[in-house]
Design an enzyme around this catalytic site. Structure first.
Site, PDB file in Angstrom:
ATOM      1  N   GLY A 178       0.804  -1.215   0.000  1.00 13.83           N
ATOM      2  CA  GLY A 178       0.000   0.000   0.000  1.00 13.83           C
ATOM      3  C   GLY A 178       0.835   1.263   0.000  1.00 13.83           C
ATOM      4  O   GLY A 178       2.011   1.237  -0.352  1.00 13.83           O
ATOM      5  N   HIS A 212       4.181   1.719  -8.108  1.00 12.19           N
ATOM      6  CA  HIS A 212       3.221   0.617  -7.992  1.00 12.19           C
ATOM      7  C   HIS A 212       2.279   0.609  -9.205  1.00 12.19           C
ATOM      8  O   HIS A 212       1.978  -0.450  -9.764  1.00 12.19           O
ATOM      9  CB  HIS A 212       2.346   0.778  -6.736  1.00 12.19           C
ATOM     10  CG  HIS A 212       3.080   0.681  -5.435  1.00 12.19           C
ATOM     11  ND1 HIS A 212       3.203   1.749  -4.572  1.00 12.19           N
ATOM     12  CD2 HIS A 212       3.721  -0.352  -4.840  1.00 12.19           C
ATOM     13  CE1 HIS A 212       3.873   1.366  -3.494  1.00 12.19           C
ATOM     14  NE2 HIS A 212       4.206   0.099  -3.627  1.00 12.19           N
ATOM     15  N   SER A 253       9.084   5.665  -3.795  1.00 11.13           N
ATOM     16  CA  SER A 253       8.975   4.726  -2.682  1.00 11.13           C
ATOM     17  C   SER A 253       7.925   5.227  -1.703  1.00 11.13           C
ATOM     18  O   SER A 253       7.789   6.443  -1.509  1.00 11.13           O
ATOM     19  CB  SER A 253      10.329   4.644  -1.967  1.00 11.13           C
ATOM     20  OG  SER A 253      10.166   4.035  -0.705  1.00 11.13           O
TER      21      SER A 253
HETATM   22  P1  AMP Z   1       5.980  -2.393  -1.648  1.00 12.89           P
HETATM   23  O1  AMP Z   1       4.607  -1.849  -1.490  1.00 12.89           O
HETATM   24  O2  AMP Z   1       7.058  -1.442  -1.300  1.00 12.89           O
HETATM   25  O3  AMP Z   1       6.141  -3.765  -1.043  1.00 12.89           O
HETATM   26  O4  AMP Z   1       6.154  -2.618  -3.205  1.00 12.89           O
HETATM   27  C1  AMP Z   1       5.269  -3.414  -3.940  1.00 12.89           C
HETATM   28  C2  AMP Z   1       5.870  -3.679  -5.292  1.00 12.89           C
HETATM   29  O5  AMP Z   1       6.097  -2.447  -5.967  1.00 12.89           O
HETATM   30  C3  AMP Z   1       7.246  -4.368  -5.181  1.00 12.89           C
HETATM   31  O6  AMP Z   1       7.346  -5.356  -6.179  1.00 12.89           O
HETATM   32  C4  AMP Z   1       8.205  -3.215  -5.404  1.00 12.89           C
HETATM   33  O7  AMP Z   1       9.451  -3.631  -5.930  1.00 12.89           O
HETATM   34  C5  AMP Z   1       7.429  -2.382  -6.407  1.00 12.89           C
HETATM   35  N1  AMP Z   1       7.909  -0.999  -6.414  1.00 12.89           N
HETATM   36  C6  AMP Z   1       8.116  -0.190  -5.344  1.00 12.89           C
HETATM   37  N2  AMP Z   1       8.622   0.993  -5.736  1.00 12.89           N
HETATM   38  C7  AMP Z   1       8.751   0.931  -7.089  1.00 12.89           C
HETATM   39  C8  AMP Z   1       9.228   1.840  -8.089  1.00 12.89           C
HETATM   40  N3  AMP Z   1       9.685   3.045  -7.780  1.00 12.89           N
HETATM   41  N4  AMP Z   1       9.207   1.437  -9.383  1.00 12.89           N
HETATM   42  C9  AMP Z   1       8.743   0.197  -9.720  1.00 12.89           C
HETATM   43  N5  AMP Z   1       8.282  -0.700  -8.824  1.00 12.89           N
HETATM   44  C10 AMP Z   1       8.287  -0.339  -7.524  1.00 12.89           C
END
Ligand code: AMP
Length: 282
Positions: A31, A37, A186
């Site tokens: 989230g 995302h 992020s």
């Molecule tokens: P998270 O919510 O941080 O667990 O991320 C969920 C998914 O989104 C994971 O596969 C991350 O690697 C991907 N993700 C997070 N930040 C980015 C970004 N800046 N660009 C591409 N994918 C991302």
């Protein structure tokens, strides 16, 4: 767009879609969604008939309780954002739903993949990731699952897990989306002030510097120079490694195709991760 919080309701709906022959694309997230995302969700939308996004802040992958407590939770605006694109289903379970009292956890020997970098600095992190993703895969049974290369090591671990468990799921790795400045998008950036965001640019700049040096220096030399360069900024470096993209072993004197620089640094309390391919192979 449908929003489910229970496994049974989600599975009832998804099994109907599967009977209709629809292919399922799955994007697991924690989230606090941003356009990084969304780029994953858009890839799923393009490649599959039905797109499911999970939103679950998984406690078992946090080795630091403070980090878990401070992790941003913005379910309402996440739902709003996903409703503006063609996402079909959100699965947002509670901790109790994902980990009922009698649930058993799986234990995989990830070897070197879990011993270096994130594995070394966040003990138990990948056990948590493997457990939650395998559980989500079991619930959703997707045809394809989409992960961001921003979490480079995580992609290796998920590929290993999927092969090891012989799951019939195609893992799609998607490129990192960046702000115009270069900083990787992020959820944790929400916790940074504008000036901290500027300070954090040293992460991207270090990776670009590494890429430039990589044309005429060994991995060891690049590493030493980047660590030196990083001291000019305000962030605290946790690690900078140049690794073989398949085995994640650190490189020292020889380059390999797609050698990747991986970096983690703290801006105050906020832990930021990024990486860059230094030797792109067409
Ligand atoms: P998270 O919510 O941080 O667990 O991320 C969920 C998914 O989104 C994971 O596969 C991350 O690697 C991907 N993700 C997070 N930040 C980015 C970004 N800046 N660009 C591409 N994918 C991302």
């Amino acid at each position: 767009m449908k929003v489910y919080s229970t496994i049974s309701a989600l599975q009832e709906y998804v099994s109907k879609l599967k009977l209709e022959g629809k292919s399922i694309g799955f994007v697991p997230t924690m989230g606090a969604l941003h356009y990084g995302h969304i780029s994953l969700v858009n890839s799923a939308i393009t490649q599959c008939d039905i797109t499911i996004v999970s939103i679950f802040v998984n406690p078992t992958q946090f080795n630091n309780q403070e980090d878990l407590l401070n992790y941003p939770r913005t379910l309402e605006s996440d739902i709003e954002l996903l409703s503006t694109i063609d996402c079909d289903i959100i699965f947002a379970p509670s901790v109790q739903e994902m980990y009922p009292e009698k649930s058993v956890s799986i234990q995989l020997d990830l070897g070197n993949l879990a011993e270096v970098m994130e594995g070394k600095f966040r003990p138990g992190h990948f056990d948590g990731v493997v457990n939650v993703v395998s559980r989500l895969f079991e619930i959703v049974k997707p045809d394809k699952a989409f992960f961001g290369l921003k979490d480079f090591q995580q992609v290796s671990v998920i590929r290993f897990m999927t092969n090891f468990l012989k799951l019939p799921i195609e893992i799609i790795a998607c490129p990192t989306l960046r702000e115009q400045s270069g900083i990787a998008m992020s959820s944790r950036n929400m916790r940074l002030s504008e000036s901290e965001k500027e300070d954090s640019l040293i992460i991207f700049n270090s990776l670009c510097f590494a890429k430039k040096l990589a044309s005429n220096q060994t991995p060891d030399e690049v590493k030493a120079n980047v660590i030196d360069y990083f001291k000019n900024g305000k962030l605290a470096l946790e690690y900078f490694e140049i690794v073989n993209p398949i085995t994640l072993e650190a490189l020292s004197s020889q380059w390999v195709p797609n050698a990747t620089a991986c970096i983690v640094a703290f801006c105050g309390e906020v832990r930021l991760i990024d990486n860059m391919n230094l030797k792109i192979q067409d």
